[in-house]
Design an enzyme around this catalytic site. Sequence first.
Site, PDB file in Angstrom:
ATOM      1  N   GLU A 125       1.674 -30.989   0.235  1.00 40.07           N
ATOM      2  CA  GLU A 125       1.724 -29.535   0.378  1.00 40.07           C
ATOM      3  C   GLU A 125       1.398 -28.930  -0.987  1.00 40.07           C
ATOM      4  OE1 GLU A 125       5.416 -26.723   0.247  1.00 40.07           O
ATOM      5  OE2 GLU A 125       5.361 -27.690   2.218  1.00 40.07           O
ATOM      6  N   ASP A 136      11.245 -18.600  -0.842  1.00 43.14           N
ATOM      7  CA  ASP A 136      11.453 -19.612  -1.880  1.00 43.14           C
ATOM      8  C   ASP A 136      12.595 -19.253  -2.809  1.00 43.14           C
ATOM      9  OD1 ASP A 136       9.276 -21.580  -1.431  1.00 43.14           O
ATOM     10  OD2 ASP A 136       8.016 -19.810  -1.682  1.00 43.14           O
TER      11      ASP A 136
END
EC number: 4.2.1.20
Length: 223
Positions: A10, A21
């Site tokens: 990723e 995040d």
Amino acid sequence: MEKNGVDLIEIGMPFSDPTADGPTIQRTSEIALKNGMSIKVLFDQLKTIRESVSIPLVLMGYLNPVYQYGVEKFCQKCNEIGIDGTILPDLPLDEFEAEYKTIFEQNNLHNILLITPQTSEARIRQIDAVSKGFIYMVSSSSTTGAGKKVEDFHADYFERIQHMNLKNPRLIGFGISDNATFTNACKYASGAIIGSAFVSSFSEELEIADSVAQFVKNMLIPN
């Protein structure tokens, strides 16, 4: 990573407001943006990656930069380079189906959709029907980041999804940070996604290749 047995990679697309995040990824995004990082720069860096990397590659980021770059142009560039999929947490399923699904399919690009402990069964089945590649199972209702313990994860959620017999494989992410959390996730899914712990693992003492090898080894072998 490929040499050390990682199944897919990723690659983050830095964004100024990465809402899904935690602090680690937020900080690295800030540094990258200050250093001039952009989707165009990323594509330039990746243009020859298929000469040396054969495992699947997935870009993860947010819709705004992709939209600014141009969604169709973005998908075409991914296809040209050999990117297999994208993870865009803020792209709603309904909008994806109505506006972008055809463009993604025309460019052999999987859009990986996320589910959480709060996602209804009806919605999960809808996501499963639309998905190709895999489904990203968010481990808990939080942002990304290391530090969780096995007992912090919802075993009942994992088991509920497991019993739904979805057609797509599932990978569990958010909070996977050591062998215990990795091994536990793999009991309920095809694998686990590790981000923040990986980013935090690099040190000035080790070369990058050695650091990656050590990190993967630590994930696979109990302490």
